[in-house]
Design a protein around this motif. Sequence first.
Motif, short mmCIF file in Angstrom:
data_model
loop_
_atom_site.label_atom_id
_atom_site.label_comp_id
_atom_site.label_asym_id
_atom_site.label_seq_id
_atom_site.Cartn_x
_atom_site.Cartn_y
_atom_site.Cartn_z
N MET A 241 22.08 -22.45 -14.44
CA MET A 241 21.63 -21.30 -15.22
C MET A 241 22.44 -20.06 -14.89
N LYS A 242 22.71 -19.84 -13.60
CA LYS A 242 23.48 -18.66 -13.22
C LYS A 242 24.90 -18.69 -13.77
N ASN A 243 25.44 -19.87 -14.01
CA ASN A 243 26.80 -19.99 -14.51
C ASN A 243 26.85 -20.31 -16.00
N ASN A 244 25.73 -20.11 -16.68
CA ASN A 244 25.65 -20.38 -18.11
C ASN A 244 25.90 -19.09 -18.89
N PHE A 245 26.76 -19.16 -19.91
CA PHE A 245 27.11 -17.95 -20.65
C PHE A 245 25.92 -17.40 -21.43
N LEU A 246 25.00 -18.26 -21.87
CA LEU A 246 23.81 -17.78 -22.58
C LEU A 246 22.94 -16.94 -21.66
N PHE A 247 22.76 -17.41 -20.41
CA PHE A 247 21.94 -16.69 -19.45
C PHE A 247 22.60 -15.37 -19.05
N ASN A 248 23.93 -15.38 -18.94
CA ASN A 248 24.64 -14.16 -18.55
C ASN A 248 24.65 -13.11 -19.65
N LYS A 249 24.27 -13.48 -20.87
CA LYS A 249 24.18 -12.51 -21.95
C LYS A 249 22.96 -11.59 -21.80
N ILE A 250 22.01 -12.01 -20.96
CA ILE A 250 20.82 -11.19 -20.72
C ILE A 250 21.22 -10.03 -19.82
N ASN A 251 21.04 -8.83 -20.30
CA ASN A 251 21.49 -7.64 -19.57
C ASN A 251 20.42 -7.05 -18.65
N ASN A 252 19.15 -7.38 -18.89
CA ASN A 252 18.07 -6.83 -18.08
C ASN A 252 17.95 -7.62 -16.77
N PRO A 253 18.23 -7.01 -15.61
CA PRO A 253 18.16 -7.76 -14.34
C PRO A 253 16.76 -8.23 -14.00
N VAL A 254 15.73 -7.44 -14.39
CA VAL A 254 14.36 -7.86 -14.10
C VAL A 254 14.00 -9.11 -14.89
N ALA A 255 14.41 -9.15 -16.17
CA ALA A 255 14.14 -10.32 -17.00
C ALA A 255 14.84 -11.55 -16.42
N LYS A 256 16.10 -11.39 -15.99
CA LYS A 256 16.83 -12.51 -15.39
C LYS A 256 16.14 -12.98 -14.11
N SER A 257 15.68 -12.02 -13.30
CA SER A 257 15.00 -12.38 -12.05
C SER A 257 13.71 -13.14 -12.31
N MET A 258 12.94 -12.71 -13.32
CA MET A 258 11.68 -13.37 -13.62
C MET A 258 11.91 -14.77 -14.20
N ILE A 259 12.95 -14.92 -15.02
CA ILE A 259 13.26 -16.25 -15.56
C ILE A 259 13.60 -17.21 -14.44
N LEU A 260 14.50 -16.77 -13.54
CA LEU A 260 14.87 -17.62 -12.41
C LEU A 260 13.68 -17.84 -11.48
N GLY A 261 12.84 -16.80 -11.30
CA GLY A 261 11.68 -16.93 -10.43
C GLY A 261 10.65 -17.90 -10.97
N CYS A 262 10.47 -17.93 -12.29
CA CYS A 262 9.53 -18.88 -12.89
C CYS A 262 10.05 -20.31 -12.80
N THR A 266 11.87 -18.86 -4.75
CA THR A 266 12.63 -18.18 -3.72
C THR A 266 13.79 -17.39 -4.30
N ASN A 267 14.55 -18.00 -5.21
CA ASN A 267 15.67 -17.30 -5.83
C ASN A 267 15.20 -16.08 -6.61
N GLY A 268 14.15 -16.24 -7.39
CA GLY A 268 13.62 -15.12 -8.15
C GLY A 268 13.11 -14.01 -7.26
N SER A 269 12.46 -14.37 -6.15
CA SER A 269 11.94 -13.36 -5.22
C SER A 269 13.07 -12.55 -4.61
N PHE A 270 14.16 -13.22 -4.26
CA PHE A 270 15.31 -12.51 -3.68
C PHE A 270 15.93 -11.55 -4.68
N LEU A 271 16.07 -11.98 -5.93
CA LEU A 271 16.67 -11.12 -6.94
C LEU A 271 15.78 -9.91 -7.24
#
Length: 382
Positions: A241-262, A266-271
């Motif tokens: 997911m972190k290396n996917n161009f679709l995921f990298n199109k998301i500009n909101n860091p909180v949204a990216k963190s919550m997606i990874l956290g869901c 652990t990864n989402g909590s760190f972000l």
Amino acid sequence: MIILIGILISIFITLFILLRNVTPTKIVNYLVITVCSLIVLFIIFNPEVCITFSINGAKLFFFKVFPYVFPFMVLSNLIIAYDGINIYSKLLGILCKPQRLPKSASIILAISALCGYPLGAKYSCDLYENGLIDFDDFERLVNIASNAGPLFIVGSIGSSMLKNKFLGYILLISCYLSCIIMGIILPCNPHKKSTRKYNDTKQSLNANFGISIKKSIENALQVSLQLMGFIVIFSVLIGIMKNNFLFNKINNPVAKSMILGCIEMTNGSFLISSSQITVELKVVLLSFLLCFGGFSILSQIYSFIGKYKISPTKFIFRKFLQGIIGGIICFILTKIFYLHETTYTFNMSSNKFNFGYYILILLIFISPFILNKFKKILFKFF
């Protein structure tokens, strides 16, 4: 961005045309096969991502999870083997009354509170298989005894990620309170009478200690390897997911963190903890993730309870509800005890915070007794 939206719309339209006359079971099969095939193709073209994140997942397991979970499971298995369920039910059985659970569930609540995911679910299954609780109690217990452990919350998130252990205590308190509230609001049949009986106590008491510890270690190793598999595979998915161009199109860091956290907690909590947002918002989002667990944790839990035909939709919805409750409680506690609002620093009055913290800890310990005292009044409202 417009091109990306057009591609997604085209994909959805194509899938709708192809799958409109297909049964739901086959749709699920097609989706799983498609996703797995895409992951395989990604790994073939980017093997370094798979290798790197597999190693990261293995390191996470061996250095962070295994040293704590394995001895705890061995000791828990020995406690259960030597009639610990009966002893704990006498000592802590009153804690089960507000949650409308049998006294035999007290040891599961203790294990869940001390160790966290996913051991509460694992030992809930053992309790059900041994005949100490019926299916209704088992289904409720799985949701109540599912929380992150204090070592992870206070140590990893509070002290390490947030650089403030008191915020870790706020997160820990919100998680515990969310479990207590879930035990109160989850439906229960007050007129049911369980006919299941536990018949293995005498056999356990007469068991040879060497045989008991051997079985305990074998069981702990089996579960540990299972957990390692989940951690590694979800680490690879996070890497993809972190290396996917679709995921990298998301500009909101909180949204990216919550997606990874869901997906993986652990990864989402760190972000989230490293993002430049207010402390209040950080702890609320972290509380939600800790109570919800993420699909990696939910998959681990369901690997234990899946064979008992517990509805995955109901289970996930209840965990999502628990996440919302935990976030609300954390928001209230933060407003009460976190005295200085800031985005990048942690500044609080330690004397006032410590006094309020100890009072709150005391209230948590006596709350089951208070709820038990007034349970007839409370049950009229739930």
